[in-house]
Design an enzyme around this catalytic site. Structure first.
Site, PDB file in Angstrom:
ATOM      1  N   HIS A  29       0.811  -1.223   0.000  1.00  0.00           N
ATOM      2  CA  HIS A  29       0.000   0.000   0.000  1.00  0.00           C
ATOM      3  C   HIS A  29       0.845   1.274   0.000  1.00  0.00           C
ATOM      4  O   HIS A  29       0.330   2.359  -0.231  1.00  0.00           O
ATOM      5  CB  HIS A  29      -0.995  -0.004   1.173  1.00  0.00           C
ATOM      6  CG  HIS A  29      -0.385   0.239   2.529  1.00  0.00           C
ATOM      7  ND1 HIS A  29      -0.106  -0.770   3.422  1.00  0.00           N
ATOM      8  CD2 HIS A  29      -0.025   1.390   3.149  1.00  0.00           C
ATOM      9  CE1 HIS A  29       0.397  -0.263   4.536  1.00  0.00           C
ATOM     10  NE2 HIS A  29       0.457   1.054   4.393  1.00  0.00           N
ATOM     11  N   ASP A  60       0.165  -7.619   1.319  1.00  0.00           N
ATOM     12  CA  ASP A  60       0.593  -6.234   1.530  1.00  0.00           C
ATOM     13  C   ASP A  60       2.113  -6.101   1.603  1.00  0.00           C
ATOM     14  O   ASP A  60       2.650  -5.405   2.462  1.00  0.00           O
ATOM     15  CB  ASP A  60      -0.047  -5.660   2.799  1.00  0.00           C
ATOM     16  CG  ASP A  60      -0.032  -4.136   2.818  1.00  0.00           C
ATOM     17  OD1 ASP A  60       0.438  -3.534   1.826  1.00  0.00           O
ATOM     18  OD2 ASP A  60      -0.473  -3.550   3.827  1.00  0.00           O
ATOM     19  N   SER A 138       4.584   2.465   7.862  1.00  0.00           N
ATOM     20  CA  SER A 138       4.283   1.329   6.988  1.00  0.00           C
ATOM     21  C   SER A 138       5.478   0.956   6.121  1.00  0.00           C
ATOM     22  O   SER A 138       6.091   1.811   5.492  1.00  0.00           O
ATOM     23  CB  SER A 138       3.100   1.667   6.081  1.00  0.00           C
ATOM     24  OG  SER A 138       1.913   1.821   6.820  1.00  0.00           O
TER      25      SER A 138
END
Length: 270
Positions: A29, A60, A138
């Protein structure tokens, strides 16, 4: 008429070995849909243009080429060979919001279970812990007290919990990418229900010591449609007894039996 809006975003990453080269691992992402990707080393001031190697939306994870100018300036992380235990300390490194330089937060592992990955809706193994994980973290690295990589921080929750993708999921994705296979985890293509009710087990002629789950629906394109049918009871997977709640004992921990699928690659038998 209006001009398209150009958005930019940022995340974190770390260096891993990819065959005989080095590359950067991050979250899907972070780079998904990017027209241009650039990277900057921690404490560095120069951005380097690069490009994607592969993206795995299901888990992911993503791999990005490491610019040639950085190949001799960095080393690959050392990956932990095992699971983090509940209560074990973990250190999260990345570039969260409200700052430009690398940030380190720490906490303890609060849970280890199969749960939803918000990017794709897939249910896979993840750690939940008390280390702060904010936007920008992230794709960064999560490390144990020995400095070994244990996973990738990838999502947070309103109750201040942070969540980490375990190393074994990343390694599965890397192996898929190296073999030029679809970056995907298998699925049986069926729906099941627990068999906690003793009358349901009796209706299925199960012995008192037997346990399992009841198959309630089969997907038309499931690869198991010729082997299983609605009404069948799954008693064991890979030699491990399935409980009436749909769990198996793995390394002393009760996990959803579908976790065993994540240990397989597409095309393998189970």
């Amino acid at each position: 008429w209006s001009a398209p809006i150009i958005n930019s975003g940022s995340g974190s990453g770390f260096v891993v070995r990819y065959g005989d080269k080095l590359c950067i691992a991050t979250n899907a992402h972070v780079v998904s849909g990017a027209v241009e990707v650039s990277v900057r080393q921690a404490f560095g001031k120069k951005n380097y243009q690069t490009k994607l190697i592969s993206v795995g939306h299901q888990c992911d994870c993503a791999l990005v080429e490491l610019p040639e100018a950085l190949q001799d300036k960095v080393t690959a992380v050392d990956m932990s060979p095992g699971w983090l235990n509940v209560g074990e300390r973990v250190y999260v490194m990345g570039f969260p919001q409200l700052g430009e330089e690398i940030c380190i937060t720490d906490g303890v592992v609060a849970r280890r279970e199969v749960d939803e990955y918000s990017h794709s809706g897939w249910y896979g193994l993840q750690y939940g812990g008390s280390a702060a994980i904010n936007p920008g973290n992230s794709g960064g690295g999560a490390f144990n007290s020995s400095g070994q990589l244990v996973g990738i921080p990838f999502q947070g929750a309103d109750n201040s919990q942070g969540f980490i993708i375990p190393v074994e999921v990343l390694q599965h994705f890397i192996e898929d990418s190296k073999a030029e296979r679809p970056a995907a985890f298998p699925d049986l293509g069926l729906t099941w229900q627990p068999m906690i009710n003793k009358y349901l087990r009796r209706y299925k002629n199960m012995a008192k010591k037997q346990s399992g789950v009841l198959v309630t629906k089969m997907a038309p394109l499931s690869t198991t449609k010729d082997l299983l049918k609605v009404g069948d009871v799954i008693l064991a997977v890979e030699g491990l007894v399935v409980s009436n709640e749909g769990r198996v004992s793995v390394s002393g921990t009760w996990m959803d039996f579908e976790y065993l699928l994540t240990q397989k690659y597409l095309g393998q038998s189970i």
